[in-house]
Design a protein around this motif. Structure first.
Motif, mmCIF file in Angstrom:
data_model
loop_
_atom_site.group_PDB
_atom_site.id
_atom_site.type_symbol
_atom_site.label_atom_id
_atom_site.label_comp_id
_atom_site.label_asym_id
_atom_site.label_seq_id
_atom_site.Cartn_x
_atom_site.Cartn_y
_atom_site.Cartn_z
ATOM 1 N N SER A 169 19.464 -3.822 1.910
ATOM 2 C CA SER A 169 19.581 -5.145 2.524
ATOM 3 C C SER A 169 19.824 -6.220 1.478
ATOM 4 C CB SER A 169 18.304 -5.458 3.317
ATOM 5 O OG SER A 169 18.116 -4.547 4.369
ATOM 6 N N GLU A 226 18.329 -11.995 7.551
ATOM 7 C CA GLU A 226 19.394 -11.814 8.542
ATOM 8 C C GLU A 226 19.878 -10.372 8.561
ATOM 9 O OE1 GLU A 226 23.881 -13.546 9.616
ATOM 10 O OE2 GLU A 226 22.627 -14.530 8.095
ATOM 11 N N ILE A 227 19.952 -9.752 7.411
ATOM 12 C CA ILE A 227 20.403 -8.353 7.348
ATOM 13 C C ILE A 227 19.287 -7.407 7.795
ATOM 14 C CG2 ILE A 227 21.226 -6.522 5.816
ATOM 15 C CD1 ILE A 227 23.292 -8.691 6.392
ATOM 16 N N ASP A 231 17.708 -9.173 11.684
ATOM 17 C CA ASP A 231 18.642 -9.453 12.764
ATOM 18 C C ASP A 231 19.672 -8.349 12.947
ATOM 19 O OD1 ASP A 231 17.269 -11.817 13.010
ATOM 20 O OD2 ASP A 231 18.713 -12.995 11.857
ATOM 21 N N ARG A 232 20.035 -7.653 11.890
ATOM 22 C CA ARG A 232 21.072 -6.615 11.973
ATOM 23 C C ARG A 232 20.512 -5.276 11.499
ATOM 24 N NH1 ARG A 232 26.359 -9.807 9.390
ATOM 25 N NH2 ARG A 232 26.194 -11.682 10.725
ATOM 26 N N ALA A 240 22.681 -2.165 12.463
ATOM 27 C CA ALA A 240 23.853 -2.008 11.598
ATOM 28 C C ALA A 240 23.441 -1.547 10.209
ATOM 29 C CB ALA A 240 24.605 -3.336 11.522
ATOM 30 N N LEU A 241 22.269 -1.991 9.768
ATOM 31 C CA LEU A 241 21.787 -1.557 8.447
ATOM 32 C C LEU A 241 21.524 -0.060 8.434
ATOM 33 C CD1 LEU A 241 20.764 -2.336 5.594
ATOM 34 C CD2 LEU A 241 18.512 -2.716 6.635
#
Length: 204
Positions: free
Chosen positions: A150, A163-164, A167-168, A171-172
């Motif tokens: 991240s 945010e990584i 929130d994502r 996707a990570l």
């Protein structure tokens, strides 16, 4: 004409009269001082130790039973300590990996050792504590890899780490699966192995 000589008086018996019995001058004669009384009980003798560890003092003559101190084994506290160590170790592992943009095998070993050692040092050698340390170390290395990734992705996209990572997160995970290789899975295995060694070291 001379008078006949009177024989001297017989010697007095010094021990209460009577003749010695069997040649023993100290033997008591019937009617002498302190004759034995028939049926007289013997004087009480001190009780010998019975070997019973549960005997009360003075009851059977044994020493009081001293229970051994209970073995140190607090499962709940040990699991909680292992979980806390795993969280701290995962953050440190991720920060190191994200800062140098690569993983280090020694760091994964350190994570596992720390988790296993702290958990068993607090909770003892209970198998549940050791098992929790092994599982937590695996999770700690995995989340450490995600934290490091991240940091790298956030720096490349010029976005915040939160945010990584938050929130994502889906996707990570996809990126982690695509980038995972033999060394990635090897580091995941090093953590639990080191956790078991750390637990043995703590209780050994």
């Amino acid at each position: 004409m001379s008078q006949p000589v009177q024989p001297p008086n017989p010697p007095q018996q010094p021990y209460g009269g009577g003749q010695p019995t069997d040649g023993n001058p100290y033997a008591q004669q019937p009617g002498g001082p302190n004759p034995p009384q028939p049926g007289a009980p013997y004087p009480p003798q001190p009780a010998a130790p019975t070997g019973n560890p549960f005997a009360q003092p003075g009851q059977f003559g044994g020493a009081p039973f001293q229970p051994a101190p209970p073995a140190r084994s607090n499962i709940g506290l040990g699991v909680a300590a292992a979980l806390g160590a795993a969280i701290v170790a995962a953050i440190l592992y991720g920060v190191i990996a994200g800062s140098i943009e690569r993983e280090i095998g020694y760091a994964a070993v350190g994570v596992g050792f720390l988790v296993g050692f702290v958990g068993s040092k607090v909770g003892g050698s209970n198998p549940a504590v050791i098992g929790a340390g092994v599982v937590f170390s695996l999770v700690a290395v995995f989340f450490g890899q995600l934290i490091g990734m991240s940091m790298i992705v956030a720096d490349a996209l010029h976005v915040s780490f939160s945010e990584i990572f938050f929130d994502r997160f889906g996707a990570l995970l996809d990126v982690w699966k695509e980038e995972a290789d033999f060394m990635t899975y090897l580091f995941l295995l090093l953590g639990p192995v080191a956790a078991f060694g750390g637990a043995r070291k703590a209780v050994g």
